[in-house]
Design an enzyme around this catalytic site. Sequence first.
Site, PDB file in Angstrom:
ATOM      1  N   CYS A 235      25.273   7.128 -23.841  1.00 28.07           N
ATOM      2  CA  CYS A 235      25.110   5.704 -24.152  1.00 28.07           C
ATOM      3  C   CYS A 235      26.442   4.973 -24.291  1.00 28.07           C
ATOM      4  O   CYS A 235      26.659   3.919 -23.666  1.00 28.07           O
ATOM      5  CB  CYS A 235      24.264   5.528 -25.411  1.00 28.07           C
ATOM      6  SG  CYS A 235      25.020   6.124 -26.945  1.00 28.07           S
ATOM      7  N   HIS A 283      23.527   4.914 -31.259  1.00 31.26           N
ATOM      8  CA  HIS A 283      23.121   4.478 -29.922  1.00 31.26           C
ATOM      9  C   HIS A 283      23.593   3.055 -29.674  1.00 31.26           C
ATOM     10  O   HIS A 283      23.627   2.221 -30.586  1.00 31.26           O
ATOM     11  CB  HIS A 283      21.601   4.550 -29.763  1.00 31.26           C
ATOM     12  CG  HIS A 283      21.142   4.367 -28.354  1.00 31.26           C
ATOM     13  ND1 HIS A 283      21.397   5.294 -27.361  1.00 31.26           N
ATOM     14  CD2 HIS A 283      20.471   3.348 -27.733  1.00 31.26           C
ATOM     15  CE1 HIS A 283      20.883   4.869 -26.211  1.00 31.26           C
ATOM     16  NE2 HIS A 283      20.330   3.686 -26.420  1.00 31.26           N
ATOM     17  N   HIS A 295      20.661   0.839 -20.669  1.00 30.10           N
ATOM     18  CA  HIS A 295      21.251   1.891 -21.509  1.00 30.10           C
ATOM     19  C   HIS A 295      20.945   3.266 -20.931  1.00 30.10           C
ATOM     20  O   HIS A 295      20.104   3.424 -20.034  1.00 30.10           O
ATOM     21  CB  HIS A 295      20.734   1.780 -22.945  1.00 30.10           C
ATOM     22  CG  HIS A 295      19.278   2.066 -23.124  1.00 30.10           C
ATOM     23  ND1 HIS A 295      18.762   2.706 -24.217  1.00 30.10           N
ATOM     24  CD2 HIS A 295      18.195   1.779 -22.345  1.00 30.10           C
ATOM     25  CE1 HIS A 295      17.451   2.807 -24.119  1.00 30.10           C
ATOM     26  NE2 HIS A 295      17.081   2.243 -22.999  1.00 30.10           N
TER      27      HIS A 295
END
Length: 320
Positions: A235, A283, A295
């Site tokens: 990420c 994240h 993402h």
Amino acid sequence: MPTSALSCRAAALATAMTVALSLTPTPARANPGTDPAERVASAAEQLEIVVEQYNELREALRETRANSAAMHAEMTPLEHAIEAHRSEVSLIAARAYRTGDTRALGTLGTLIGAATPENLLDPLLLLDRLTRERHRAIAALTEAYERLAKARRAVEALAARQRGQERQLAARKLAIETELARLAGMTGPDEPAGKSVPRLPEAVGGAAGEAVRFAYAQLGKPYRWAGDGPDGYDCSGLTSAAWAAAGVRLPHNAARQYRAVNLVSRSARRAGDLVFYYRDLHHVAIYVGGEKIIHAPRAGTRIRIDRVDYQPVVGYGRPG
């Protein structure tokens, strides 16, 4: 060595120590049940947490090594300066007191050479003062060198500790990956690559547009732990690579990115901004407009578009 330089090194060391101490193992979550799909999702999320801890540790270790190298670079001229001052003192003692060659002393030598019994005391006092000043200079340089050497030893000890943490995280990662591989046969193959790329929800210009277009070009590529491209990303690897394409450097870690950007409100967000998830900031995604993000979700998935609120949002940030 300037006191300010030592202070900077000490501050950097303190920061690195804080980072190292913060990298404690993440407690295991509650048993997700017997559903293989739920267990895969839980294991994959645990892996992402470990990956972001690894990314944080890698950034910290890079800083630690840079600090150690900078200290070593500062220690070398200190060694040379100490030796030079010691040589000067030896030269003064050898030439002035043993051979009487006062020319080696420059201006002071001229004073001594012109001395008479009536004024001899003044130049000799100057010589004594000069010698004492040289010794004080050596003492100050030696003290600075020893302080820097002590700080460098602490940094090297920190680096050794960080390498140990790196091995621990690698072992945790292996255990999670082993569990994911075991569960994979129960849930079918990984998420397939997408066949088409949707259009941008809105036109974006400037550096943000460069970052968004880069992110779009990565759609369908696999999640890869600690990946920073070009074949796969995690990420924070995706968001740092997207903004690197726009000329903005971001650390390869979601929590560090959160600290590096300018935080903005939900109402002020715009395409190109970063979106941060979960209280521990493990994240991050890039907002592309139209309530959508791009993402790299987790292991076993591919880079994709999702709703911005697909998970609890902690905040928004604008790089640059």
